[in-house]
Design an enzyme around this catalytic site. Structure first.
Site, PDB file in Angstrom:
ATOM      1  N   LEU A 125       0.902  -1.203   0.042  1.00 56.00           N
ATOM      2  CA  LEU A 125      -0.128  -0.058  -0.144  1.00 56.00           C
ATOM      3  C   LEU A 125       0.948   0.973   0.188  1.00 56.00           C
ATOM      4  CD1 LEU A 125      -2.328  -1.418   2.617  1.00 56.00           C
ATOM      5  CD2 LEU A 125      -3.003  -1.223   0.230  1.00 56.00           C
ATOM      6  N   PRO A 126       0.376   2.380  -0.353  1.00 59.09           N
ATOM      7  CA  PRO A 126       0.954   3.507  -0.736  1.00 59.09           C
ATOM      8  C   PRO A 126       1.626   4.384   0.488  1.00 59.09           C
ATOM      9  CG  PRO A 126      -1.155   4.033  -1.065  1.00 59.09           C
ATOM     10  CD  PRO A 126      -1.196   2.522  -0.846  1.00 59.09           C
TER      11      PRO A 126
ATOM     12  N   THR B 222       5.879   0.580   2.516  1.00 53.67           N
ATOM     13  CA  THR B 222       6.878   1.333   3.065  1.00 53.67           C
ATOM     14  C   THR B 222       6.046   2.341   4.105  1.00 53.67           C
ATOM     15  OG1 THR B 222       8.642   1.004   1.439  1.00 53.67           O
ATOM     16  CG2 THR B 222       8.899   2.887   3.026  1.00 53.67           C
TER      17      THR B 222
ATOM     18  N   LYS C  77      14.386  -0.198   5.984  1.00 51.14           N
ATOM     19  CA  LYS C  77      13.971   0.188   4.408  1.00 51.14           C
ATOM     20  C   LYS C  77      14.219   1.649   4.550  1.00 51.14           C
ATOM     21  CE  LYS C  77      12.369   0.459   0.683  1.00 51.14           C
ATOM     22  NZ  LYS C  77      10.598   0.157   0.065  1.00 51.14           N
TER      23      LYS C  77
ATOM     24  N   LYS D 154       8.089  10.595  -0.085  1.00 51.61           N
ATOM     25  CA  LYS D 154       7.533  10.023   1.244  1.00 51.61           C
ATOM     26  C   LYS D 154       8.206   9.218   2.064  1.00 51.61           C
ATOM     27  CE  LYS D 154       5.698   6.142   0.843  1.00 51.61           C
ATOM     28  NZ  LYS D 154       5.993   4.703   1.171  1.00 51.61           N
TER      29      LYS D 154
END
Length: 297
Positions: free
Chosen positions: A65-66, A96, A171, A240
């Protein structure tokens, strides 16, 4: 046949679905976008009408998912995954997001007997399609053996980092380094080009010298040819991730003297309307400031 759910049929989710189907898994997929649903149907996945419906069909669910808000809505919303997943189920969150949200999802799942793992990935859509992603895992180590086969369904290199949130920390740190190297390449190649050195030759020197890096091999063509619109990993997504990285660093009271500067370069590129372009478009910020271009075209 093993059943697995996949929520999020974007560039990464599509690759994961394809890899899982190829390896013999029965896949139940959900995405709110009709075109994504149709894509999944055509590939052989069974499409559900909500996250909750996926939870009724599969005991292991991969989410891609974003961002944090979407993850929270998909898991905890009124028609969310946690509403229907049975005790003893597993959520492998390949999104992430920030470590704090990951830990909240872990705790909420634990209260329902659901094992949540943060499993962010590296390797891009190509790695997802090939099933060769690098996966960074945070969560309950005692339950790790049960999810390894599913992780192997989408990835090749699997690293267990520690308790919940650890995968996300890894990450964000990883992507910060990628972003810094990308911006540094743009700066150095702009200097070289403006000084009259062929950027392709300069890149070849870097590739064989101590400056060798995988960022150059992956994103180098876009930088060298100025084809920033050919998106490998979007600038919006990197922006992001850098925002989340900076927040995590501040929480740990670590100064982000390098990452913070590069984050502002991505902020500038996004403000210029380049968010949908490849993340390497950050190099255009330096090119414009220098009144120079790396590409000869």
């Amino acid at each position: 046949m093993n059943a697995v759910g996949v929520i999020g049929i974007g560039a990464m989710g599509k690759g994961m679905i394809g890899s899982l189907l190829q390896k013999g898994y029965r896949v139940f997929a959900y995405d709110p976008i009709p075109a994504a649903q149709q894509w999944a149907k055509e590939r052989g996945a069974e499409v559900a009408d909500s996250p909750a419906a996926v939870g009724r069909m599969a005991g292991v669910v991969i989410t891609s998912l974003p961002g944090p808000a979407v993850v929270e809505q998909v898991l905890l919303g009124a028609d969310g995954l946690y509403a229907t997943l049975a005790s003893g189920s597993y959520v492998l969150d390949a999104s992430t997001i920030d470590p704090a949200t990951a830990r909240r999802m872990y705790q909420s799942g634990r209260e329902k007997g659901i094992a949540y793992f943060d499993c962010p990935v590296s390797g891009g859509p190509a790695g997802a399609a090939a099933g060769t992603l690098t996966i960074m895992v945070g969560g309950d180590e005692s339950k790790l053996p049960e999810i390894i086969p599913y992780l192997q369904g989408i990835g090749k290199e699997i690293f267990y980092l520690g308790e919940s949130g650890s995968g996300q920390v890894a990450k964000l740190c990883h992507n910060s380094v990628v972003a810094v190297i990308t911006a540094a390449l743009g700066e150095a190649l702009t200097v070289g080009a403006k000084a009259g050195v062929d950027p392709h030759k300069l890149a070849a020197v870097m590739d064989k010298g101590s400056a060798h890096n995988r960022v150059l091999s992956i994103f180098g063509p876009n930088i060298l040819y100025g084809t920033y619109e050919k998106t490998i990993f979007s600038l919006d997504h990197m922006h992001k991730d850098l925002t989340l990285y900076t927040k995590a660093a501040q929480e740990q009271q670590v100064p982000v003297l390098v990452g913070g500067t590069v984050s502002q370069m991505y902020e500038a590129a996004k403000a210029q309307g380049k968010g949908a372009w490849d993340s390497s478009a950050v190099c255009s910020v330096t090119e414009e400031l220098a009144h120079a271009t790396i590409s000869k075209s």
